[in-house]
Write an enzyme that holds these catalytic residues in place. Sequence first.
Site, short mmCIF file in Angstrom:
data_model
loop_
_atom_site.label_atom_id
_atom_site.label_comp_id
_atom_site.label_asym_id
_atom_site.label_seq_id
_atom_site.Cartn_x
_atom_site.Cartn_y
_atom_site.Cartn_z
N HIS A 133 -6.70 11.49 5.26
CA HIS A 133 -6.38 9.82 4.20
C HIS A 133 -7.63 9.57 4.94
O HIS A 133 -7.57 8.63 5.48
CB HIS A 133 -4.48 9.54 4.68
CG HIS A 133 -4.87 8.75 4.28
ND1 HIS A 133 -4.98 7.98 2.84
CD2 HIS A 133 -3.93 7.18 4.80
CE1 HIS A 133 -4.26 6.49 2.56
NE2 HIS A 133 -3.53 7.03 3.62
N GLN A 137 -8.07 5.15 4.07
CA GLN A 137 -7.31 4.60 5.49
C GLN A 137 -8.61 4.63 6.39
O GLN A 137 -8.13 3.52 7.08
CB GLN A 137 -5.62 4.89 5.64
CG GLN A 137 -5.22 4.10 6.79
CD GLN A 137 -4.51 3.26 6.84
OE1 GLN A 137 -4.00 2.52 5.70
NE2 GLN A 137 -5.48 2.17 7.48
N ARG A 167 -8.28 -2.59 3.07
CA ARG A 167 -8.30 -1.39 2.15
C ARG A 167 -9.34 -1.38 1.37
O ARG A 167 -9.59 -0.74 -0.07
CB ARG A 167 -6.86 -0.41 1.96
CG ARG A 167 -6.37 0.25 3.25
CD ARG A 167 -6.93 1.98 3.33
NE ARG A 167 -6.85 2.32 1.54
CZ ARG A 167 -5.68 2.63 1.69
NH1 ARG A 167 -4.51 2.70 2.11
NH2 ARG A 167 -5.27 3.32 0.55
N ASP A 171 0.94 6.67 14.01
CA ASP A 171 1.79 6.59 12.41
C ASP A 171 2.96 6.67 12.93
O ASP A 171 3.82 7.22 13.53
CB ASP A 171 0.97 7.76 11.56
CG ASP A 171 1.11 7.75 9.81
OD1 ASP A 171 1.82 6.59 9.86
OD2 ASP A 171 0.84 8.61 9.05
N ARG A 214 -3.77 10.46 -5.69
CA ARG A 214 -2.32 10.39 -4.34
C ARG A 214 -1.55 12.00 -4.49
O ARG A 214 -1.33 11.33 -5.63
CB ARG A 214 -1.97 8.80 -4.12
CG ARG A 214 -1.23 9.18 -3.02
CD ARG A 214 -0.28 7.76 -2.48
NE ARG A 214 0.31 7.40 -1.71
CZ ARG A 214 0.11 6.75 -0.31
NH1 ARG A 214 -1.37 6.70 -0.44
NH2 ARG A 214 1.01 6.59 0.33
N CYS A 222 -1.11 2.32 9.99
CA CYS A 222 -1.35 2.41 8.55
C CYS A 222 -0.23 1.55 7.83
O CYS A 222 -0.82 1.68 6.50
CB CYS A 222 -2.07 4.37 8.30
SG CYS A 222 -0.62 5.40 9.35
#
Length: 310
Positions: free
Chosen positions: A136, A139, A293, A225, A109, A265
């Site tokens: 991402h 996700q 997830r 988001d 990450r 998310c």
Amino acid sequence: MKPGMSLIKHYLQFKDFRAEEYAYLFERTGIIKKRFKNYEKYTPLVDRTLAMIFEKASTRTRVSFEAGMYQMGGSVVNLTTGDSQLGRAEPVEDSARVISRMVDIVMIRTHEQAKIEAFAAHSRVPVINGLTNDHHPCQILADVFTFIEQRGSMQGKVVAWVGDGNNMANTWLQAADVLGFTLHVSTPRGYEIDLVRAGVANPACVKSFKSPFAACEGAHLVTTDVWTSMGYEAENEARQKAFADWCVDAQMMQLAQRDALFMHCLPAHRGEEVAAEVIDGKQSVVWDEAENRMHVQKALMEYLLLGRIG
């Protein structure tokens, strides 16, 4: 990786897999999740080790990968910025050569997509993108599975993206391209999506709207988001002003399909990118989405390490 498997598969962006691979992954995710819910022990990754490298802090990414790997029988090595210093203490290529000789799979990450691409190019084991500034994929893997679980196939459906043209938007664009649905996008001026940066081959999969209300009209899923992603804190004041009309509220949800879902998310800021009545309302599936997830990532690690099961 199985003995005899010479080709290393990585998961660095959503378009790395084909639609039929996703069909398999979602099927496996359903099986693995059901076993978890029934307290059935399933440990195919015994003696396998996952290295997690965090140059961007995380709650959901760490917990979902770490818990998932332990549940699958494996072990985890967690490296933070101070421990790893990718590309600073030593070239990222050298870190990849060393770390990949000691573990079986790596999750990173970080900030630049180029950094994870360079790591993967010099890794002897599969590498998973836990988040970069551009993508991402884990996700959206969870988001798509959550939709399928709740509503069935996404093919031919409409997803409305309201907010920043960020890494989440880029990945939704790739998902629309690969899985055959349409993405409605509405962003403030100056924060638009970039199809080239997103890596989208088929521009017909996306429709852009100046009005977020128009983007939500007829959508089967509405998602958003935070206005200020990690690493862009210096822009927060300007973003607060620019995004003021891009808060997903009840009126936007009413323009969508009657059974439309809402996703985020997380972490979320109620009263900014989403109204409390939406994220805490009946159409919201954010908590299922967050749990999923872990389940999709378990299926992903199983696939990257063991290939297809059965």
